[in-house]
Design a protein around this motif. Structure first.
Motif, short mmCIF file in Angstrom:
data_model
loop_
_atom_site.label_atom_id
_atom_site.label_comp_id
_atom_site.label_asym_id
_atom_site.label_seq_id
_atom_site.Cartn_x
_atom_site.Cartn_y
_atom_site.Cartn_z
N ILE A 84 68.88 85.13 82.18
CA ILE A 84 68.38 84.00 82.96
C ILE A 84 68.96 84.07 84.37
CG2 ILE A 84 68.22 81.48 83.03
CD1 ILE A 84 68.88 81.49 80.04
N GLU A 85 68.16 83.69 85.33
CA GLU A 85 68.65 83.63 86.71
C GLU A 85 69.70 82.54 86.83
OE1 GLU A 85 65.37 83.08 89.30
OE2 GLU A 85 64.46 85.02 88.87
N ALA A 86 70.83 82.89 87.46
CA ALA A 86 71.90 81.92 87.64
C ALA A 86 71.46 80.84 88.63
CB ALA A 86 73.15 82.62 88.16
N PRO A 87 71.96 79.61 88.45
CA PRO A 87 71.57 78.52 89.35
C PRO A 87 72.15 78.72 90.76
CG PRO A 87 73.28 77.79 87.85
CD PRO A 87 72.87 79.15 87.40
N THR A 88 71.44 78.17 91.75
CA THR A 88 71.89 78.16 93.14
C THR A 88 71.60 76.78 93.71
OG1 THR A 88 69.74 78.87 94.01
CG2 THR A 88 71.29 80.62 93.38
N LEU A 89 72.02 76.56 94.94
CA LEU A 89 71.71 75.30 95.58
C LEU A 89 70.21 75.11 95.75
CD1 LEU A 89 74.53 75.08 98.28
CD2 LEU A 89 74.29 73.70 96.20
N ASP A 90 69.51 76.23 95.91
CA ASP A 90 68.05 76.15 96.06
C ASP A 90 67.33 76.05 94.72
OD1 ASP A 90 68.19 76.32 98.84
OD2 ASP A 90 68.29 78.52 98.75
N ASN A 123 68.39 74.51 91.48
CA ASN A 123 69.45 73.73 90.84
C ASN A 123 68.98 72.88 89.67
OD1 ASN A 123 67.94 71.91 92.21
ND2 ASN A 123 69.62 71.05 93.46
N ILE A 124 68.01 73.40 88.91
CA ILE A 124 67.58 72.67 87.71
C ILE A 124 68.65 72.80 86.63
CG2 ILE A 124 65.13 72.97 88.24
CD1 ILE A 124 65.03 75.14 86.09
N SER A 125 68.58 71.95 85.63
CA SER A 125 69.59 71.91 84.57
C SER A 125 69.59 73.19 83.73
CB SER A 125 69.34 70.71 83.65
OG SER A 125 68.17 70.93 82.86
N ASP A 126 70.69 73.42 83.03
CA ASP A 126 70.80 74.59 82.16
C ASP A 126 69.67 74.61 81.13
OD1 ASP A 126 73.10 75.31 83.50
OD2 ASP A 126 74.46 74.46 81.99
N TRP A 127 69.41 73.46 80.52
CA TRP A 127 68.38 73.42 79.47
C TRP A 127 66.99 73.67 80.05
CZ3 TRP A 127 67.13 74.42 74.94
CH2 TRP A 127 66.05 73.82 74.26
N ASP A 128 66.70 73.08 81.21
CA ASP A 128 65.41 73.33 81.85
C ASP A 128 65.28 74.79 82.26
OD1 ASP A 128 64.38 70.76 81.64
OD2 ASP A 128 65.40 70.08 83.45
N ARG A 129 66.40 75.40 82.63
CA ARG A 129 66.39 76.81 83.03
C ARG A 129 66.00 77.70 81.84
NH1 ARG A 129 68.26 78.62 87.57
NH2 ARG A 129 69.11 76.56 87.96
N ILE A 130 66.54 77.38 80.65
CA ILE A 130 66.20 78.14 79.45
C ILE A 130 64.73 77.93 79.10
CG2 ILE A 130 66.53 78.21 76.94
CD1 ILE A 130 69.49 77.91 77.41
N LYS A 131 64.27 76.68 79.15
CA LYS A 131 62.88 76.41 78.82
C LYS A 131 61.93 77.12 79.79
CE LYS A 131 63.07 71.86 78.73
NZ LYS A 131 62.58 70.47 78.53
N ARG A 132 62.28 77.16 81.04
CA ARG A 132 61.44 77.84 82.03
C ARG A 132 61.36 79.33 81.73
NH1 ARG A 132 63.43 77.67 88.16
NH2 ARG A 132 64.96 79.13 87.29
N HIS A 133 62.50 79.91 81.37
CA HIS A 133 62.51 81.35 81.07
C HIS A 133 61.65 81.65 79.84
CE1 HIS A 133 64.36 85.41 81.09
NE2 HIS A 133 64.11 85.34 79.78
N LEU A 134 61.78 80.85 78.82
CA LEU A 134 61.01 81.10 77.60
C LEU A 134 59.51 80.90 77.84
CD1 LEU A 134 63.19 79.55 74.74
CD2 LEU A 134 63.20 81.86 75.66
N ARG A 135 59.18 79.95 78.70
CA ARG A 135 57.76 79.73 79.02
C ARG A 135 57.19 80.92 79.79
NH1 ARG A 135 58.33 75.39 81.69
NH2 ARG A 135 58.34 76.36 83.76
N ASN A 136 57.96 81.42 80.75
CA ASN A 136 57.45 82.48 81.61
C ASN A 136 57.48 83.85 80.96
OD1 ASN A 136 57.05 80.58 83.60
ND2 ASN A 136 58.99 81.00 84.66
N ARG A 175 68.67 70.86 69.19
CA ARG A 175 69.42 69.68 68.80
C ARG A 175 70.74 69.64 69.57
NH1 ARG A 175 66.72 67.61 64.24
NH2 ARG A 175 65.46 69.16 63.14
N LEU A 176 71.45 68.55 69.40
CA LEU A 176 72.67 68.30 70.18
C LEU A 176 73.69 69.44 70.13
CD1 LEU A 176 74.30 66.37 71.93
CD2 LEU A 176 75.09 65.22 69.83
N PRO A 177 73.98 70.07 68.98
CA PRO A 177 74.98 71.14 68.98
C PRO A 177 74.67 72.27 69.96
CG PRO A 177 74.52 70.46 66.73
CD PRO A 177 73.51 69.77 67.60
N ILE A 178 73.38 72.57 70.16
CA ILE A 178 73.01 73.64 71.11
C ILE A 178 73.32 73.19 72.54
CG2 ILE A 178 71.12 75.06 71.99
CD1 ILE A 178 72.02 75.71 69.12
N LEU A 179 72.98 71.96 72.87
CA LEU A 179 73.27 71.45 74.21
C LEU A 179 74.76 71.49 74.51
CD1 LEU A 179 70.90 68.36 74.59
CD2 LEU A 179 70.65 70.63 75.62
#
Length: 647
Positions: A137-143, A145-158, A168-172
């Motif tokens: 996954i691409e590491a977050p930057t100031l430009d 800066n979406i959340s870790d969970w949204d970053r994973i969801k974006r990667h899986l979608r793309n 569930r909560l344990p994964i978060l």
């Protein structure tokens, strides 16, 4: 409160005056064998009072002489002051020492490969419903800066096409640290739900896509067997088995159901199967295979309907009350964390579907493994354990029933009976002239009792030697020191003299024991007969007879026919198929196609309730004879008896 100390375990516990020794031992987690659950019918919970006084009395299991030397029945003894109690030698290690079918036997490899081939030959794939993917996954930057969970969801979608991703909560809770420690290079374990949906159940640092594991588990009333499986290669990485710790609450499902209705009874039974039985087996397998419990992400379990209810902590009493209705037949997927199982908390437990109150998921799993569902031939499946379950059919039809054999095949309801463990007599031959027995004993130890296969041998040998008649009564005309009668004229045969073997007391089988076993074998045979005749057929139509369950490994087919347990058909029709329940769990674990077939099997099996079937009771009464009141059903046995001049 008073103090009760158990030796040799060295466990001391507080108790209330008037509390029974059996209940105190259960609270202290000291195993005392009590097949009858304290109803005074078995006499197996014998212990010795070393210090102190108790409130007890003589009964048919405890003689006056035994009472004088300190022996009592734990279930019939109440504490009145501080006491020291000695449990019978070997009881503390009894559960671990049982002989259990866990796919480790010499014939199991061939049986195992045949079961796998049947699945593959019928167009099913070995592919788990659980998937693993390594993602960077691409590491977050100031430009960005979406959340870790949204970053994973974006990667899986793309990259993987999943538009809807859940966790569930344990994964978060894992995400912040594991993403940064791994420089955003992780492996996700997920369960796809359709084309564009998936549920993430684990996340690990780095590339671990070559490590995916599952558990197959058979929960028997008497014993539990498990195997740890590599879900990629299908290899069995570790196996483990033990006695079911619920045995201290009764030998059969009825006694355990009754115990579950008591205060905290259901809680104690669930604790015994999960924390005292399953979890130690899991930990042992992880240690043997060198894996972490977090890597285990799939779990399939099978058991009879009562065992499945007790595993989930579901009130089971309606299983034994007419009209015998289970709470569930097809259980929903259960999270491991809900049962406190030693594995990844997000693992889902799949319980194989049951058919009825007394035909459970262990039988549907066994049918899957046996291949009846794809057979052109007429196949009879006999699963002999603490009870007896029967299936007859082919790819076109299947009927099933359960027979009330009780625990006799596991040594229950037999005074000298025991389960298959070290010291159990498992084979017997009797000299026709001296009436002395030749014994085969598990682990070549001193004899402690006799298990199911040994009892079958013994009764068949006693019949052919003329020691008993076809009713199971001892021959009073024989002058032999191994035959004796008590003051009530009840006879017994001495299998092992205490002086002969340097053991504590003689090992005997009584006429009452023989009668109990004849009723048990009669229940099985009459169940088989009713199952076949319900379809307008007879035993001549049967092409194969599969024998499953622990007793099958050491069972003599000849002896089983001679006492009338099995029908008198050609011996080459009998095939031993080992622990078919555990094998069915393995197939279900490895193949999503097999799981779907398993559910199809459960939906297409017809259940026959023997207790209300019109001809069953007549069949049962006729079968309570050696081998049967209608000797013409057993032509080979009839010839043997004629040759030996046995009426």
């Amino acid at each position: 409160m008073i103090n009760v100390k158990f030796i040799p375990a060295g466990i001391e516990i507080k108790a209330r005056i008037g509390e029974s020794l059996l209940e105190i031992a259960r609270r202290a987690n000291v195993f005392i064998d009590a097949p009858c659950n304290g109803s005074l019918s078995c006499g197996k919970c014998k212990v010795k009072i070393v210090e102190g006084q108790v409130d007890t009395k003589t009964n048919r299991h405890i003689t006056a002489d035994e009472l004088k030397t300190g022996y009592v029945l734990a279930c019939d003894t109440k504490v009145t002051e501080d006491v020291v109690v000695e449990t019978i030698e070997g009881q503390s290690s009894y559960l671990a020492g049982m002989k259990i079918e866990d796919l480790s036997g010499p014939r199991d490899h061939e049986i195992f490969e045949r079961a796998k081939a049947q699945v593959l030959d019928n167009g099913m794939k070995f592919s788990s419903y659980v998937k693993k993917d390594y993602i960077m996954i691409e590491a977050p930057t100031l430009d960005d800066n979406i959340s870790d969970w949204d970053r994973i969801k974006r990667h899986l979608r793309n990259h993987l096409g999943y538009s809807k991703v859940f966790c569930r909560l344990p994964i978060l809770r894992k995400l912040p640290s594991i993403l940064r420690d791994s420089e955003f290079k992780v492996t996700i374990t997920h369960i796809p739900r359709g084309k564009n949906r998936t549920m993430i159940v684990n996340i690990e640092a780095g590339d671990t896509t070559d490590r995916l594991y599952g558990i197959a588990l058979d929960i028997g009333t008497t014993s539990v067997a498990a195997c740890l499986v590599d879900l990629y290669q299908g290899k069995l990485l570790a196996k483990a088995s033990a006695g079911n710790a619920q045995m201290k609450y009764g030998a059969d499902v009825i006694h355990r159901i009754i115990y579950a209705t008591k205060k905290k009874g259901l809680e104690e039974l669930s604790h015994a199967i999960i924390h005292e039985t399953i979890n130690p087996l899991l930990v042992k397998m992880y240690r043997d295979a060198g894996i972490d419990k977090e890597e285990v992400i799939a779990f399939v379990a099978a058991g009879n309907t009562t065992m499945s209810h007790l595993l989930l902590g579901i009130y089971p009493d309606y299983l034994r009350l007419e009209p015998y209705i289970p709470t569930f037949s097809n259980a929903p997927f259960i999270k491991a964390s809900e049962l406190e199982l030693e594995m990844n908390s997000e693992t889902f437990l799949y319980i194989t579907p049951s058919i009825a109150s007394y035909v459970g998921g262990d039988i549907t799993a066994g049918v899957l493994a046996s291949g009846i569902w794809t057979s052109e031939e007429n196949v009879l499946l006999i699963d002999l354990g603490t009870n007896g379950e029967l299936v007859f059919g082919s790819k076109d039809y299947m009927v099933t029933c359960a027979c009330s054999a009780g625990p006799a095949f596991e040594g229950g309801e037999i005074s000298c009976g025991m389960r298959a463990a070290g010291g159990a007599i498992e084979r017997v031959e009797i000299n026709r002239e001296t009436y002395d027995p030749k014994l085969v004993i598990i682990n070549d130890e001193k004899p402690k009792g006799i298990c199911g296969s040994g009892i079958i041998d013994l009764i068949a040998e006693m019949l052919k030697a003329g020691l008993i008649d076809r009713r199971g009564k001892l021959n009073k005309n024989l002058d032999n020191n191994r035959i004796r009668f008590d003051e009530y004229n009840i006879g017994e045969y001495v299998l092992a003299f205490k002086e002969e073997w340097d053991i504590q007391e003689d090992i005997t089988i009584t006429e009452i024991d023989i009668d109990n076993f004849i009723k048990a074998k009669g229940a099985v045979y009459s169940g088989l007969s009713t199952l076949i005749t319900s379809l307008g057929m007879d035993f001549s139509i049967v092409d194969k007879i599969y024998i499953a369950g622990g007793i099958g490994n050491s069972l003599s087919i000849d002896r089983a026919i001679e006492i009338g347990l099995f029908p008198d058909v050609e011996k080459d029709k009998f095939v031993y198929i080992g622990n078919s329940s555990l094998m069915g769990c393995y197939l279900t674990l490895m193949s999503e196609d097999a799981r779907k077939k398993l559910e199809e099997i459960s939906n297409h099996m017809t259940y026959i309730e023997l207790s209300v079937y019109p001809t069953y009771m007549d069949e049962f009464i006729s079968a309570c004879f050696l081998p049967h009141t209608d000797i013409e059903r057993f032509p080979t046995v009839e010839k043997i008896l004629k040759d030996n001049k046995i009426n």
